[in-house]
Design a protein around this motif. Structure first.
Motif, mmCIF file in Angstrom:
data_model
loop_
_atom_site.group_PDB
_atom_site.id
_atom_site.type_symbol
_atom_site.label_atom_id
_atom_site.label_comp_id
_atom_site.label_asym_id
_atom_site.label_seq_id
_atom_site.Cartn_x
_atom_site.Cartn_y
_atom_site.Cartn_z
ATOM 1 N N GLY A 250 6.524 70.584 29.467
ATOM 2 C CA GLY A 250 6.467 69.997 30.816
ATOM 3 C C GLY A 250 5.449 68.868 30.919
ATOM 4 N N ASP A 251 4.481 68.838 29.971
ATOM 5 C CA ASP A 251 3.441 67.789 29.955
ATOM 6 C C ASP A 251 3.873 66.569 29.155
ATOM 7 O OD1 ASP A 251 2.050 69.973 30.863
ATOM 8 O OD2 ASP A 251 0.447 69.871 29.376
ATOM 9 N N ASP A 252 5.062 66.597 28.570
ATOM 10 C CA ASP A 252 5.473 65.484 27.703
ATOM 11 C C ASP A 252 5.511 64.182 28.491
ATOM 12 O OD1 ASP A 252 5.782 67.487 25.881
ATOM 13 O OD2 ASP A 252 7.783 66.890 25.217
ATOM 14 N N VAL A 253 5.254 63.104 27.790
ATOM 15 C CA VAL A 253 5.155 61.816 28.465
ATOM 16 C C VAL A 253 5.653 60.735 27.514
ATOM 17 C CG1 VAL A 253 2.719 61.627 27.734
ATOM 18 C CG2 VAL A 253 3.496 60.321 29.689
ATOM 19 N N GLU A 254 6.254 59.696 28.085
ATOM 20 C CA GLU A 254 6.631 58.545 27.267
ATOM 21 C C GLU A 254 5.637 57.418 27.527
ATOM 22 O OE1 GLU A 254 10.487 55.776 26.550
ATOM 23 O OE2 GLU A 254 10.623 57.919 26.181
ATOM 24 N N LEU A 255 4.994 56.958 26.466
ATOM 25 C CA LEU A 255 4.028 55.861 26.566
ATOM 26 C C LEU A 255 4.260 54.922 25.405
ATOM 27 C CD1 LEU A 255 0.621 57.628 27.340
ATOM 28 C CD2 LEU A 255 1.828 56.050 28.847
ATOM 29 N N TRP A 256 4.227 53.630 25.659
ATOM 30 C CA TRP A 256 4.438 52.632 24.605
ATOM 31 C C TRP A 256 5.781 52.869 23.918
ATOM 32 C CZ3 TRP A 256 0.794 49.926 26.381
ATOM 33 C CH2 TRP A 256 -0.414 50.501 26.726
ATOM 34 N N THR B 183 -9.505 57.879 14.408
ATOM 35 C CA THR B 183 -10.120 56.660 14.944
ATOM 36 C C THR B 183 -9.222 56.120 16.058
ATOM 37 O OG1 THR B 183 -8.957 55.484 13.202
ATOM 38 C CG2 THR B 183 -11.285 55.994 12.806
ATOM 39 N N PHE B 184 -9.726 55.178 16.838
ATOM 40 C CA PHE B 184 -8.994 54.694 18.011
ATOM 41 C C PHE B 184 -8.840 53.170 17.981
ATOM 42 C CE2 PHE B 184 -10.316 58.921 18.962
ATOM 43 C CZ PHE B 184 -9.275 59.441 19.716
ATOM 44 N N THR B 185 -8.649 52.638 16.800
ATOM 45 C CA THR B 185 -8.553 51.180 16.623
ATOM 46 C C THR B 185 -7.372 50.605 17.405
ATOM 47 O OG1 THR B 185 -9.420 51.525 14.420
ATOM 48 C CG2 THR B 185 -8.503 49.349 14.873
ATOM 49 N N CYS B 186 -6.231 51.263 17.319
ATOM 50 C CA CYS B 186 -5.036 50.746 17.989
ATOM 51 C C CYS B 186 -5.240 50.759 19.508
ATOM 52 C CB CYS B 186 -3.820 51.585 17.587
ATOM 53 S SG CYS B 186 -2.314 50.984 18.351
ATOM 54 N N LEU B 187 -5.794 51.858 20.017
ATOM 55 C CA LEU B 187 -6.004 51.958 21.459
ATOM 56 C C LEU B 187 -6.963 50.861 21.953
ATOM 57 C CD1 LEU B 187 -5.182 54.083 23.741
ATOM 58 C CD2 LEU B 187 -7.545 54.860 23.552
ATOM 59 N N THR B 188 -8.006 50.608 21.198
ATOM 60 C CA THR B 188 -8.961 49.563 21.566
ATOM 61 C C THR B 188 -8.247 48.209 21.621
ATOM 62 O OG1 THR B 188 -10.655 50.829 20.447
ATOM 63 C CG2 THR B 188 -11.208 48.551 20.965
ATOM 64 N N ALA B 189 -7.380 47.968 20.647
ATOM 65 C CA ALA B 189 -6.640 46.698 20.610
ATOM 66 C C ALA B 189 -5.697 46.593 21.803
ATOM 67 C CB ALA B 189 -5.872 46.592 19.294
ATOM 68 N N ILE B 190 -5.079 47.710 22.177
ATOM 69 C CA ILE B 190 -4.198 47.724 23.354
ATOM 70 C C ILE B 190 -5.010 47.342 24.599
ATOM 71 C CG2 ILE B 190 -2.954 49.296 24.923
ATOM 72 C CD1 ILE B 190 -1.841 50.709 22.392
ATOM 73 N N GLY B 191 -6.216 47.901 24.699
ATOM 74 C CA GLY B 191 -7.090 47.616 25.836
ATOM 75 C C GLY B 191 -7.426 46.131 25.939
ATOM 76 N N ARG B 192 -7.530 45.457 24.815
ATOM 77 C CA ARG B 192 -7.856 44.013 24.837
ATOM 78 C C ARG B 192 -6.753 43.182 25.461
ATOM 79 N NH1 ARG B 192 -10.489 41.602 19.601
ATOM 80 N NH2 ARG B 192 -10.549 39.823 21.015
ATOM 81 N N TYR B 193 -5.540 43.734 25.468
ATOM 82 C CA TYR B 193 -4.443 43.043 26.156
ATOM 83 C C TYR B 193 -4.417 43.379 27.650
ATOM 84 C CZ TYR B 193 -2.597 41.782 21.569
ATOM 85 O OH TYR B 193 -2.442 41.268 20.314
ATOM 86 N N GLY B 194 -5.372 44.183 28.090
ATOM 87 C CA GLY B 194 -5.440 44.518 29.512
ATOM 88 C C GLY B 194 -4.513 45.645 29.908
ATOM 89 N N PRO C 209 -3.399 49.663 30.252
ATOM 90 C CA PRO C 209 -4.190 50.876 30.524
ATOM 91 C C PRO C 209 -4.360 51.746 29.278
ATOM 92 C CG PRO C 209 -2.003 51.011 31.543
ATOM 93 C CD PRO C 209 -2.136 49.632 30.991
ATOM 94 N N THR C 210 -5.556 52.293 29.142
ATOM 95 C CA THR C 210 -5.842 53.129 27.964
ATOM 96 C C THR C 210 -6.349 54.512 28.385
ATOM 97 O OG1 THR C 210 -8.044 52.169 27.895
ATOM 98 C CG2 THR C 210 -6.393 51.167 26.458
ATOM 99 N N TRP C 211 -5.994 54.926 29.601
ATOM 100 C CA TRP C 211 -6.521 56.223 30.065
ATOM 101 C C TRP C 211 -5.970 57.384 29.248
ATOM 102 C CZ3 TRP C 211 -2.564 59.321 31.754
ATOM 103 C CH2 TRP C 211 -1.423 58.700 32.277
ATOM 104 N N PHE C 212 -4.780 57.235 28.682
ATOM 105 C CA PHE C 212 -4.272 58.312 27.828
ATOM 106 C C PHE C 212 -4.677 57.987 26.398
ATOM 107 C CE2 PHE C 212 -1.400 61.070 25.542
ATOM 108 C CZ PHE C 212 -1.422 62.205 26.323
#
Ligand code: GDP
Length: 310
Positions: free
Chosen positions: A34-40, A71-82, A84-87
């Motif tokens: 029930g918590d499943d989510v589609e992101l990216w 590590t969270f390299t990809c997430l950090t890069a996503i954040g640089r494009y503005g 959301p990175t809350w998940f």
């Protein structure tokens, strides 16, 4: 054989103990989706992943989710494009979601994909999603409905809760093997998980509640509530919103139709009589899994309670 109905972090702590008490081949975990989510564009199954990583010895146990040392390299890069990175998604964790999504798009079911991912990670226990159909838990608040991850992660479970919906559940079917596991297990454990958002979705799948009710005396729930509070997270707030007391008695009432037995904390022994009045047999043990040894002790006690004839 033991079947376990399971959410994410609370269930994973318990499973860590259980793996030391019974052979993994005898365990079937039925996980909440029930918590499943589609992101990216990726299909993320947070509870299945937490369980799978625990079963594979990869879980980051401090956080209770994700992979140790990720590590969270990809997430950090996503954040640089503005964006959301809350998940939060770790780099190695992303590999799981990429592969899962590819395999789903190629036509495999979530059950098949989960089994293949587990096999590649050397997992010997069986991990089943509750259903292959889309069921999404939504939290209704005064300003509209939020998907579970929006409520839990983005809003840090602050909004007032009006009601809970398990969207899609009325049309969902139990995943292959779920009803069989419940029917054939020597005993069924309900992990110390959030009753409303982790176990509730599983119980909402047509046929699951009935299958458990038939085995009711073989079903033991482990309380996620000690005293009048959840050990962690929003279980108390959500139980209250659904009309249940936040207490071991509230948990016993919530599960009374499907679980004839409950394990409550030893500090809550005074609740036993009231619980037995709602026709649930109560056992006591220390329920706080503060370390590995405590999780093993709790798992051993839970298995003993399943076998107990008194
Ligand atoms: P989620 O999907 O990540 O929310 O994970 P779960 O639903 O499996 O776990 C959350 C629940 O686990 C919360 O309701 C907590 O009260 C409960 N929990 C966490 N740690 C413990 C513990 O050490 N003992 C018990 N009895 N419950 C716990």
């Amino acid at each position: 054989m033991i079947a376990v109905l399971a959410g994410g972090t609370g269930a994973a702590k318990f499973v860590r103990g259980l793996l030391e008490v019974v052979p993994p081949e005898t365990l079937t975990l039925i996980g909440n989706t029930g918590d499943d989510v589609e992101l990216w564009g990726l299909h993320i199954s947070p509870d299945l992943d937490t369980l799978m990583y625990q079963l594979a010895g990869l879980l980051n146990e401090e956080r209770g989710w994700g992979i140790q040392g990720d590590t969270f390299t990809c997430l950090t890069a996503i954040g640089r494009y503005g964006e959301p990175t809350w998940f939060q998604l770790g780099d190695r964790d992303l590999a799981t979601h990429l592969v899962r999504t590819k395999w789903l798009r190629q036509g495999s079911s979530l059950t098949e994909v989960t089994a293949m991912l587990c096999a590649r990670l050397g997992v010997r226990a069986r991990l089943l999603p509750m259903t292959d159909d889309p069921v999404r838990t939504h939290i209704r608040t005064p300003s509209g409905a939020l998907a579970f991850q929006e409520f839990f992660v983005r809003e840090r479970w602050m909004p007032e809760v009006v009601a809970i919906e398990y969207r899609g559940s009325e049309r969902a079917r139990p995943a292959p093997g779920v009803l069989e596991a419940i029917g054939a297990a020597h005993g069924i454990l309900i992990a110390p998980s959030n009753p409303i958002t982790s176990i509730g979705p599983i119980l909402s799948i047509p046929g699951v509640r009935e299958a458990l009710a038939e085995r009711r005396d073989r079903v033991l729930a482990i309380s996620p509530i000690i005293g009048t509070e959840a050990v962690s997270g929003p279980a108390g707030k959500l139980m209250r919103a659904c009309g249940y007391d936040v207490s071991p008695l509230g948990v016993a009432r919530y599960y009374a139709g499907v679980a004839g037995r409950i394990l409550i904390d030893e500090q809550d022994a005074d609740w036993r009589e009231a619980i037995e009045r709602v026709d649930v047999r109560a056992f006591t043990a220390p329920l706080r899994m503060t370390d590995r040894a405590a999780a093993i002790r709790l798992a051993r006690m839970a298995v003993a309670c399943l076998h107990s004839e008194t």
